[in-house]
Design a protein around this motif. Sequence first.
Motif, PDB file in Angstrom:
ATOM      1  N   GLU A  37      -6.127 -39.159   7.590  1.00 26.82           N
ATOM      2  CA  GLU A  37      -4.721 -38.793   7.691  1.00 26.82           C
ATOM      3  C   GLU A  37      -4.297 -37.869   6.563  1.00 26.82           C
ATOM      4  N   GLU A  38      -4.781 -38.144   5.350  1.00 26.58           N
ATOM      5  CA  GLU A  38      -4.447 -37.302   4.198  1.00 26.58           C
ATOM      6  C   GLU A  38      -4.997 -35.878   4.377  1.00 26.58           C
ATOM      7  N   ARG A  39      -6.236 -35.786   4.825  1.00 25.35           N
ATOM      8  CA  ARG A  39      -6.853 -34.472   4.983  1.00 25.35           C
ATOM      9  C   ARG A  39      -6.230 -33.686   6.133  1.00 25.35           C
ATOM     10  N   VAL A  40      -5.902 -34.360   7.227  1.00 22.15           N
ATOM     11  CA  VAL A  40      -5.261 -33.660   8.341  1.00 22.15           C
ATOM     12  C   VAL A  40      -3.877 -33.153   7.906  1.00 22.15           C
ATOM     13  N   GLY A  41      -3.175 -33.950   7.127  1.00 24.46           N
ATOM     14  CA  GLY A  41      -1.882 -33.497   6.593  1.00 24.46           C
ATOM     15  C   GLY A  41      -2.048 -32.285   5.691  1.00 24.46           C
ATOM     16  N   SER A  42      -3.097 -32.302   4.862  1.00 30.14           N
ATOM     17  CA  SER A  42      -3.376 -31.154   3.994  1.00 30.14           C
ATOM     18  C   SER A  42      -3.772 -29.932   4.817  1.00 30.14           C
ATOM     19  N   ALA A  43      -4.518 -30.148   5.895  1.00 29.67           N
ATOM     20  CA  ALA A  43      -4.913 -29.036   6.761  1.00 29.67           C
ATOM     21  C   ALA A  43      -3.676 -28.410   7.407  1.00 29.67           C
ATOM     22  N   ALA A  44      -2.740 -29.239   7.833  1.00 29.33           N
ATOM     23  CA  ALA A  44      -1.528 -28.725   8.474  1.00 29.33           C
ATOM     24  C   ALA A  44      -0.686 -27.913   7.492  1.00 29.33           C
ATOM     25  N   ALA A  45      -0.755 -28.248   6.210  1.00 25.98           N
ATOM     26  CA  ALA A  45       0.033 -27.552   5.194  1.00 25.98           C
ATOM     27  C   ALA A  45      -0.731 -26.414   4.518  1.00 25.98           C
ATOM     28  N   ALA A  46      -1.990 -26.211   4.875  1.00 25.65           N
ATOM     29  CA  ALA A  46      -2.822 -25.202   4.211  1.00 25.65           C
ATOM     30  C   ALA A  46      -2.273 -23.802   4.435  1.00 25.65           C
ATOM     31  N   ARG A  47      -2.403 -22.989   3.380  1.00 25.25           N
ATOM     32  CA  ARG A  47      -1.971 -21.598   3.477  1.00 25.25           C
ATOM     33  C   ARG A  47      -3.151 -20.636   3.434  1.00 25.25           C
ATOM     34  N   THR A  48      -4.216 -21.014   2.712  1.00 23.64           N
ATOM     35  CA  THR A  48      -5.361 -20.111   2.548  1.00 23.64           C
ATOM     36  C   THR A  48      -6.653 -20.805   2.977  1.00 23.64           C
ATOM     37  N   ARG A  49      -7.713 -19.985   3.124  1.00 21.54           N
ATOM     38  CA  ARG A  49      -9.025 -20.538   3.456  1.00 21.54           C
ATOM     39  C   ARG A  49      -9.484 -21.496   2.365  1.00 21.54           C
ATOM     40  N   ALA A  50      -9.162 -21.202   1.110  1.00 24.95           N
ATOM     41  CA  ALA A  50      -9.550 -22.080   0.004  1.00 24.95           C
ATOM     42  C   ALA A  50      -8.925 -23.461   0.163  1.00 24.95           C
ATOM     43  N   ASP A  51      -7.664 -23.512   0.628  1.00 24.68           N
ATOM     44  CA  ASP A  51      -6.999 -24.803   0.847  1.00 24.68           C
ATOM     45  C   ASP A  51      -7.772 -25.634   1.871  1.00 24.68           C
ATOM     46  N   LEU A  52      -8.246 -24.984   2.936  1.00 25.36           N
ATOM     47  CA  LEU A  52      -9.001 -25.701   3.969  1.00 25.36           C
ATOM     48  C   LEU A  52     -10.427 -26.006   3.511  1.00 25.36           C
ATOM     49  N   SER A  53     -11.027 -25.106   2.782  1.00 22.21           N
ATOM     50  CA  SER A  53     -12.402 -25.297   2.317  1.00 22.21           C
ATOM     51  C   SER A  53     -12.527 -26.553   1.461  1.00 22.21           C
ATOM     52  N   ARG A  54     -11.541 -26.818   0.614  1.00 21.04           N
ATOM     53  CA  ARG A  54     -11.566 -28.005  -0.252  1.00 21.04           C
ATOM     54  C   ARG A  54     -11.676 -29.311   0.536  1.00 21.04           C
ATOM     55  N   LEU A  55     -11.158 -29.315   1.755  1.00 19.10           N
ATOM     56  CA  LEU A  55     -11.171 -30.523   2.575  1.00 19.10           C
ATOM     57  C   LEU A  55     -12.573 -30.888   3.047  1.00 19.10           C
ATOM     58  N   PHE A  56     -13.521 -29.930   2.957  1.00 19.04           N
ATOM     59  CA  PHE A  56     -14.870 -30.146   3.457  1.00 19.04           C
ATOM     60  C   PHE A  56     -15.925 -30.128   2.352  1.00 19.04           C
ATOM     61  N   ASP A  57     -15.487 -30.029   1.090  1.00 18.34           N
ATOM     62  CA  ASP A  57     -16.436 -29.932  -0.029  1.00 18.34           C
ATOM     63  C   ASP A  57     -17.413 -31.097  -0.090  1.00 18.34           C
ATOM     64  N   ASP A  58     -16.967 -32.306   0.231  1.00 21.25           N
ATOM     65  CA  ASP A  58     -17.830 -33.485   0.128  1.00 21.25           C
ATOM     66  C   ASP A  58     -18.352 -33.960   1.479  1.00 21.25           C
ATOM     67  N   LEU A  59     -18.225 -33.119   2.512  1.00 22.53           N
ATOM     68  CA  LEU A  59     -18.663 -33.505   3.861  1.00 22.53           C
ATOM     69  C   LEU A  59     -19.837 -32.638   4.313  1.00 22.53           C
ATOM     70  N   PRO A  60     -20.811 -33.245   4.997  1.00 18.99           N
ATOM     71  CA  PRO A  60     -21.906 -32.444   5.557  1.00 18.99           C
ATOM     72  C   PRO A  60     -21.411 -31.675   6.787  1.00 18.99           C
ATOM     73  N   ALA A  61     -22.278 -30.874   7.366  1.00 19.40           N
ATOM     74  CA  ALA A  61     -21.931 -30.159   8.598  1.00 19.40           C
ATOM     75  C   ALA A  61     -21.596 -31.182   9.674  1.00 19.40           C
ATOM     76  N   PRO A  62     -20.721 -30.864  10.574  1.00 20.64           N
ATOM     77  CA  PRO A  62     -20.177 -29.550  10.871  1.00 20.64           C
ATOM     78  C   PRO A  62     -18.978 -29.210   9.998  1.00 20.64           C
ATOM     79  N   HIS A  63     -18.781 -27.912   9.827  1.00 22.01           N
ATOM     80  CA  HIS A  63     -17.610 -27.356   9.166  1.00 22.01           C
ATOM     81  C   HIS A  63     -16.961 -26.388  10.147  1.00 22.01           C
ATOM     82  N   PRO A  64     -15.690 -26.073   9.937  1.00 23.63           N
ATOM     83  CA  PRO A  64     -15.056 -25.089  10.823  1.00 23.63           C
ATOM     84  C   PRO A  64     -15.815 -23.760  10.800  1.00 23.63           C
ATOM     85  N   THR A  65     -15.851 -23.083  11.928  1.00 25.73           N
ATOM     86  CA  THR A  65     -16.633 -21.851  12.035  1.00 25.73           C
ATOM     87  C   THR A  65     -16.162 -20.780  11.061  1.00 25.73           C
ATOM     88  N   PHE A  66     -14.869 -20.703  10.785  1.00 26.11           N
ATOM     89  CA  PHE A  66     -14.380 -19.659   9.895  1.00 26.11           C
ATOM     90  C   PHE A  66     -14.754 -19.910   8.425  1.00 26.11           C
TER      91      PHE A  66
END
Length: 166
Positions: A37-66
């Motif tokens: 829930e926290e990460r989805v909320g952060s994703a909804a509020a993200a402004r840049t690719r860096a904001d979204l990239s941080r949400l996947f730093d500690d997760l293995p694949a899959p990652h968003p294609t972009f």
Amino acid sequence: MTQDPNELRVGYAEREEASRVLAEHFSSGRLSMAEYEERVGSAAAARTRADLSRLFDDLPAPHPTFLRPSPESLPPTVHRPGTAPTAGRTADVLPPSDKSKILAGLLQILLPFGIGRFYTGHTGLALAQLLVTLLTLGVGSIWPFIDGIVLLARGGVDGNGRRLRD
């Protein structure tokens, strides 16, 4: 002077894809409900690719294609999608699943107790959907119903991270 790709602004499509991939990690048991829930909320509020990239730093694949590296930045030993593998290169693409996205989606819609997620191998998510549906006296069946529609429209992955076949 080139702009840093991580500082590029993201739109609705990128935020939505990030949320969908986070849901896959949640269904695989890599994220708790609170983390999801926290990460989805952060994703909804993200402004840049860096904001979204941080949400996947500690997760293995899959990652968003972009967020995946561009083909030019991949090392020569990795198969680039859209090109034929050549001698000396190894494919990093998983084979498609033997599970059908159509069957999974229909099971979710017609039997809204998480049955489609049991079929795809997402036992944790299936149990959560089953419990929510039972504990809310059926009102919670909207969750697996919507999940079924998403499976039909966009597909998903099986419990091993392989794309569901059409």
